[in-house]
Scaffold this motif. Structure first.
Motif, PDB file in Angstrom:
ATOM      1  N   ARG A 261       0.834  -1.143   0.072  1.00 34.45           N
ATOM      2  CA  ARG A 261       0.066  -0.014  -0.030  1.00 34.45           C
ATOM      3  C   ARG A 261       1.008   1.164  -0.024  1.00 34.45           C
ATOM      4  O   ARG A 261       0.493   2.131  -0.404  1.00 34.45           O
ATOM      5  CB  ARG A 261      -1.003   0.021   1.236  1.00 34.45           C
ATOM      6  CG  ARG A 261      -2.385  -0.887   0.830  1.00 34.45           C
ATOM      7  CD  ARG A 261      -2.949  -0.100  -0.138  1.00 34.45           C
ATOM      8  NE  ARG A 261      -4.484  -0.762  -0.352  1.00 34.45           N
ATOM      9  CZ  ARG A 261      -4.886  -0.799  -1.546  1.00 34.45           C
ATOM     10  NH1 ARG A 261      -4.063  -0.730  -2.648  1.00 34.45           N
ATOM     11  NH2 ARG A 261      -6.074  -1.509  -1.628  1.00 34.45           N
ATOM     12  N   PRO A 265      -1.657   3.163  -2.942  1.00 34.59           N
ATOM     13  CA  PRO A 265      -2.383   3.290  -1.771  1.00 34.59           C
ATOM     14  C   PRO A 265      -3.935   3.181  -1.983  1.00 34.59           C
ATOM     15  O   PRO A 265      -4.843   2.685  -1.214  1.00 34.59           O
ATOM     16  CB  PRO A 265      -2.150   4.814  -1.526  1.00 34.59           C
ATOM     17  CG  PRO A 265      -1.714   5.245  -2.690  1.00 34.59           C
ATOM     18  CD  PRO A 265      -0.883   4.250  -3.242  1.00 34.59           C
ATOM     19  N   THR A 266      -4.590   3.247  -3.567  1.00 36.89           N
ATOM     20  CA  THR A 266      -5.724   3.194  -3.622  1.00 36.89           C
ATOM     21  C   THR A 266      -5.817   2.031  -4.843  1.00 36.89           C
ATOM     22  O   THR A 266      -7.294   2.049  -5.331  1.00 36.89           O
ATOM     23  CB  THR A 266      -6.595   4.472  -3.997  1.00 36.89           C
ATOM     24  OG1 THR A 266      -5.669   4.966  -5.187  1.00 36.89           O
ATOM     25  CG2 THR A 266      -6.424   5.494  -2.971  1.00 36.89           C
ATOM     26  N   ARG A 331      -8.926  -4.634   7.908  1.00 34.54           N
ATOM     27  CA  ARG A 331      -8.423  -3.732   7.207  1.00 34.54           C
ATOM     28  C   ARG A 331      -9.484  -3.063   6.315  1.00 34.54           C
ATOM     29  O   ARG A 331      -9.257  -1.705   5.818  1.00 34.54           O
ATOM     30  CB  ARG A 331      -7.389  -4.014   6.480  1.00 34.54           C
ATOM     31  CG  ARG A 331      -6.113  -4.729   7.324  1.00 34.54           C
ATOM     32  CD  ARG A 331      -4.972  -5.215   6.354  1.00 34.54           C
ATOM     33  NE  ARG A 331      -4.423  -4.356   5.716  1.00 34.54           N
ATOM     34  CZ  ARG A 331      -3.170  -3.648   5.994  1.00 34.54           C
ATOM     35  NH1 ARG A 331      -2.384  -4.099   6.945  1.00 34.54           N
ATOM     36  NH2 ARG A 331      -2.550  -2.736   5.138  1.00 34.54           N
ATOM     37  N   GLN A 334     -10.858   0.747   6.760  1.00 31.41           N
ATOM     38  CA  GLN A 334     -10.119   1.834   6.318  1.00 31.41           C
ATOM     39  C   GLN A 334      -9.633   1.898   4.908  1.00 31.41           C
ATOM     40  O   GLN A 334      -9.221   2.821   4.228  1.00 31.41           O
ATOM     41  CB  GLN A 334      -9.005   2.093   7.493  1.00 31.41           C
ATOM     42  CG  GLN A 334      -9.435   2.681   8.907  1.00 31.41           C
ATOM     43  CD  GLN A 334      -9.921   1.556   9.527  1.00 31.41           C
ATOM     44  OE1 GLN A 334      -9.382   0.407   9.600  1.00 31.41           O
ATOM     45  NE2 GLN A 334     -10.659   1.899  10.440  1.00 31.41           N
ATOM     46  N   ASP A 335      -9.902   0.710   4.440  1.00 29.90           N
ATOM     47  CA  ASP A 335      -9.136   0.283   3.111  1.00 29.90           C
ATOM     48  C   ASP A 335     -10.437  -0.015   2.043  1.00 29.90           C
ATOM     49  O   ASP A 335     -10.656  -1.156   1.908  1.00 29.90           O
ATOM     50  CB  ASP A 335      -8.011  -0.417   2.956  1.00 29.90           C
ATOM     51  CG  ASP A 335      -7.420  -0.547   1.561  1.00 29.90           C
ATOM     52  OD1 ASP A 335      -8.010  -0.120   0.553  1.00 29.90           O
ATOM     53  OD2 ASP A 335      -6.325  -1.117   1.493  1.00 29.90           O
ATOM     54  N   LEU A 338      -9.582  -2.899  -0.973  1.00 31.72           N
ATOM     55  CA  LEU A 338      -9.240  -4.103  -0.431  1.00 31.72           C
ATOM     56  C   LEU A 338     -10.284  -5.124  -0.558  1.00 31.72           C
ATOM     57  O   LEU A 338     -11.017  -4.971   0.043  1.00 31.72           O
ATOM     58  CB  LEU A 338      -8.624  -4.132   0.817  1.00 31.72           C
ATOM     59  CG  LEU A 338      -7.980  -5.182   1.416  1.00 31.72           C
ATOM     60  CD1 LEU A 338      -6.549  -5.669   0.778  1.00 31.72           C
ATOM     61  CD2 LEU A 338      -7.387  -5.073   2.819  1.00 31.72           C
TER      62      LEU A 338
END
Length: 395
Positions: A261, A265-266, A331, A334-335, A338
């Protein structure tokens, strides 16, 4: 007599490669960086990453004849039946047109019991493709997925030009020997290659036989490799290597995902657990060759762990799947990019009855196709982790 044109083999003619090493003879494609390779002393991983699974030459040409010189490295396992030569797949405008092999080359003598590895050097060989149409076309030469291949020379009877990558999303995948292509019959028919073709994406395959072990250097290569879509398939190697206990596994998974990540990150990131493997569903590793099968001229694996030790933290595939699902759910709060896929949706109990794993670990050619088709259906569907909207891929 053919008037050959020799074209230097450079990075712009190759797809799916992480790094090219210049040798005294030619170039050697790698699927890990030199920095990563220097951080591992494992000969199995060194062999696996140098086998060009998913790596292909791609160029446009009107050539009717193509020759590729290479130095293959053939594996010879003590006590095991001889291995077939690695296959080169020639695709013309996306369709398989021909196949070939290169005989000779180096020999890598491996004695698993003694833990010895010895390389005996050999001479280059040539794979030839002739009788092609003289029309302009896009040619792909998929290199053997299971045979280290040093590229020496590319010759054609008409000029070649590199093909720009285009607008296809890049799919970066990491996994074990199954992702590497073990027991598939050719490089363009390993399951990730089949899934990539169905999903219309450009594959970078970091599937390493025996090497999906949550190594930090592998995570850094994933972090630093450009990608629009990423999948990480985990489970079988940490179990059959008996590498770690649950206490170490959980933070190792978090650390691996954290590293990926940092660079993506996205980016849609799909964590995939192991397909069904009956010998390790509830029995820990390590796995080992079955000596009785070997004496009969067959390669077959068996689990040697004690199920009673699961309570003390030993890993089985069922333990790993449950923990991966829990980690991803935690996770994902917040993600939002994923996702988790249970590998038994790719190959499960009903499939094991119809298409059993021939050596108790690896799928055959028909099962690679099944897994590739199911992955494409599940991951690239509109409601899948990778969807079908390029705007979403590159959000």
């Amino acid at each position: 007599m053919t008037d050959w044109i020799t074209t230097p083999i450079t990075a712009d003619l190759l797809r799916g490669v992480i790094e090219l090493e210049r040798t005294g003879t030619g170039v050697l494609p790698h699927r890990l960086t030199a920095t990563a390779r220097a951080q591992s002393a494992d000969p199995q991983l060194a062999m696996a990453e140098s086998q060009p699974s998913g790596v292909r030459l791609v160029f446009s040409t009107a050539a009717t004849a193509i020759e590729l010189d290479s130095v293959p490295t053939k594996r010879v396992y003590a006590g095991a039946p001889p291995r077939p030569d690695g296959v080169y797949d020639l695709l013309v405008d996306g369709r398989l047109a021909a196949q070939g092999v290169v005989a000779g080359g180096n020999k890598l003598l491996i004695d698993v019991t003694a833990g010895t590895w010895e390389t005996r050097p050999g001479a280059p060989g040539t794979v030839r493709f002739t009788g092609l149409s003289a029309d302009p076309k896009t040619v792909e030469i998929w290199l053997p997925h299971d045979e280290t291949t040093e590229l020496v020379a590319l010759r054609t009877d008409a000029p070649v030009a590199a093909v720009p990558a285009g607008d296809r999303p890049v799919w970066l995948h990491h996994g074990s020997s199954i992702s590497h292509g073990s027991n598939a019959t050719s490089p363009s028919t390993i399951w990730p290659a089949l899934a990539a073709s169905l999903g219309k994406v450009d594959l970078v395959n970091l599937g390493f036989g025996g090497g999906a072990l949550l190594d930090p250097f592998t995570a850094r290569v994933l972090r630093d490799t450009p990608a629009d879509l990423i999948s990480i398939k985990l489970g079988i190697n940490v179990v059959n290597a008996d590498l770690m206990r649950l206490r170490a596994f959980t933070p190792a998974v978090h650390g691996f995902l954290d590293t990926v990540r940092e660079g993506h990150p996205t980016t849609p990131l799909l964590v995939v657990s192991s397909i069904l493997c009956p010998i390790h569903e509830d029995t820990p590793g390590p796995a080992a060759l079955d000596p009785e099968a070997l004496a009969a001229g067959e390669v077959r694996f068996r689990a040697q762990g004690d199920p009673a030790e699961v309570a003390a933290g030993k890993l089985t595939l069922n333990v790993v799947r449950a923990e991966l699902a829990r980690i991803v759910a935690q996770r994902a709060e917040q993600d939002p990019h994923l996702y988790y896929l249970d590998g038994r949706r790719l190959y499960g109990e009903a499939d094991a009855t119809e298409l059993p794993l021939r050596d108790a670990l690896h799928p055959d050619a028909a099962t690679h196709r099944l897994i590739g088709e199911r992955f494409a259906e599940l991951a690239f569907a509109n409601n899948g982790a990778f969807g079908t909207d390029p705007a979403r891929w590159r959000s």
